[in-house]
Design a protein around this motif. Structure first.
Motif, PDB file in Angstrom:
ATOM      1  N   MET A  48       0.838  -1.175   0.000  1.00 34.58           N
ATOM      2  CA  MET A  48       0.000   0.000   0.000  1.00 34.58           C
ATOM      3  C   MET A  48       0.881   1.235   0.000  1.00 34.58           C
ATOM      4  SD  MET A  48      -3.291   0.198   2.387  1.00 34.58           S
ATOM      5  CE  MET A  48      -3.250  -1.562   2.455  1.00 34.58           C
ATOM      6  N   THR A  49       0.411   2.268  -0.611  1.00 33.31           N
ATOM      7  CA  THR A  49       1.228   3.455  -0.770  1.00 33.31           C
ATOM      8  C   THR A  49       0.913   4.510   0.267  1.00 33.31           C
ATOM      9  OG1 THR A  49      -0.379   4.326  -2.314  1.00 33.31           O
ATOM     10  CG2 THR A  49       1.462   3.124  -3.260  1.00 33.31           C
ATOM     11  N   ASP A  50       1.868   4.872   1.069  1.00 35.39           N
ATOM     12  CA  ASP A  50       1.812   5.983   2.017  1.00 35.39           C
ATOM     13  C   ASP A  50       0.419   6.365   2.530  1.00 35.39           C
ATOM     14  OD1 ASP A  50       4.549   6.178   1.703  1.00 35.39           O
ATOM     15  OD2 ASP A  50       4.335   7.538   0.006  1.00 35.39           O
ATOM     16  N   LEU A  51      -0.183   5.480   3.271  1.00 32.06           N
ATOM     17  CA  LEU A  51      -1.505   5.752   3.822  1.00 32.06           C
ATOM     18  C   LEU A  51      -1.384   6.109   5.298  1.00 32.06           C
ATOM     19  CD1 LEU A  51      -3.435   2.785   2.217  1.00 32.06           C
ATOM     20  CD2 LEU A  51      -3.424   5.148   1.472  1.00 32.06           C
ATOM     21  N   PRO A  52      -2.280   6.928   5.796  1.00 29.17           N
ATOM     22  CA  PRO A  52      -2.259   7.255   7.220  1.00 29.17           C
ATOM     23  C   PRO A  52      -2.417   5.999   8.079  1.00 29.17           C
ATOM     24  CG  PRO A  52      -3.806   8.666   6.045  1.00 29.17           C
ATOM     25  CD  PRO A  52      -3.335   7.619   5.085  1.00 29.17           C
ATOM     26  N   PRO A  53      -1.863   5.999   9.294  1.00 26.32           N
ATOM     27  CA  PRO A  53      -1.901   4.815  10.157  1.00 26.32           C
ATOM     28  C   PRO A  53      -3.312   4.322  10.482  1.00 26.32           C
ATOM     29  CG  PRO A  53      -0.546   6.563  11.131  1.00 26.32           C
ATOM     30  CD  PRO A  53      -1.150   7.106   9.873  1.00 26.32           C
ATOM     31  N   ASP A  54      -4.299   5.211  10.513  1.00 30.34           N
ATOM     32  CA  ASP A  54      -5.662   4.801  10.847  1.00 30.34           C
ATOM     33  C   ASP A  54      -6.324   4.016   9.716  1.00 30.34           C
ATOM     34  OD1 ASP A  54      -5.816   7.073   9.221  1.00 30.34           O
ATOM     35  OD2 ASP A  54      -7.722   7.692  10.084  1.00 30.34           O
ATOM     36  N   ASN A  55      -5.650   3.875   8.597  1.00 29.42           N
ATOM     37  CA  ASN A  55      -6.243   3.138   7.485  1.00 29.42           C
ATOM     38  C   ASN A  55      -6.344   1.647   7.751  1.00 29.42           C
ATOM     39  OD1 ASN A  55      -7.022   5.176   5.851  1.00 29.42           O
ATOM     40  ND2 ASN A  55      -5.338   5.005   4.425  1.00 29.42           N
ATOM     41  N   ALA A  56      -5.590   1.107   8.684  1.00 24.79           N
ATOM     42  CA  ALA A  56      -5.691  -0.322   8.979  1.00 24.79           C
ATOM     43  C   ALA A  56      -7.112  -0.663   9.432  1.00 24.79           C
ATOM     44  CB  ALA A  56      -4.676  -0.724  10.035  1.00 24.79           C
TER      45      ALA A  56
ATOM     46  N   HIS B 259      -4.201  -3.696  -1.727  1.00 23.53           N
ATOM     47  CA  HIS B 259      -2.833  -3.449  -1.255  1.00 23.53           C
ATOM     48  C   HIS B 259      -2.153  -2.300  -2.005  1.00 23.53           C
ATOM     49  CE1 HIS B 259      -3.056  -7.070   1.105  1.00 23.53           C
ATOM     50  NE2 HIS B 259      -3.485  -7.722   0.040  1.00 23.53           N
ATOM     51  N   ASP B 260      -2.568  -2.059  -3.227  1.00 23.71           N
ATOM     52  CA  ASP B 260      -1.927  -1.032  -4.052  1.00 23.71           C
ATOM     53  C   ASP B 260      -2.719   0.261  -4.158  1.00 23.71           C
ATOM     54  OD1 ASP B 260       0.212  -2.761  -4.682  1.00 23.71           O
ATOM     55  OD2 ASP B 260      -0.972  -3.694  -6.264  1.00 23.71           O
ATOM     56  N   TRP B 261      -3.845   0.358  -3.461  1.00 25.67           N
ATOM     57  CA  TRP B 261      -4.700   1.528  -3.606  1.00 25.67           C
ATOM     58  C   TRP B 261      -4.138   2.743  -2.883  1.00 25.67           C
ATOM     59  CZ3 TRP B 261      -9.970  -1.182  -2.308  1.00 25.67           C
ATOM     60  CH2 TRP B 261     -10.379  -1.922  -3.426  1.00 25.67           C
TER      61      TRP B 261
END
Length: 93
Positions: free
Chosen positions: A1-9, A40-42
């Motif tokens: 996954m590309t540089d997503l904020p931590p709350d994205n999990a 995973h790549d979004w």
């Protein structure tokens, strides 16, 4: 996954649940397998788009993917085009 904020999990966990609990087995496989294969790549924008798409009715999403009904302008683009290939659906035997 590309540089997503931590709350994205937690956000992705909710989306996975929604993708796999649609109401019909056919929709579960189509939408759930799509999520599993590609999330995973979004980017953040793509997650936003998928989140909006899965709020639509299953018959509409499936109709767009199968090409039996027109895709609304707001959803046209690479994500739906990818969904229309249907090569991501894996049905357990």
């Amino acid at each position: 996954m590309t540089d997503l904020p931590p709350d994205n999990a937690s956000r992705l966990a909710r989306l996975k649940f929604r993708a796999w609990h649609r109401g019909t087995r056919e929709a579960d496989y189509m939408i759930g397998c799509f999520f599993d294969r590609f999330h995973h790549d979004w980017s953040g924008e793509e997650i936003d788009l998928f989140e909006r798409i899965i709020e639509e009715e299953d018959v509409d999403i499936m109709g767009w993917a199968l090409g039996t009904i027109p895709v609304p302008d707001e959803y046209r683009g690479p994500m739906i085009e990818r969904m229309m290939k249907l090569d991501y659906v894996e049905i357990p035997r």
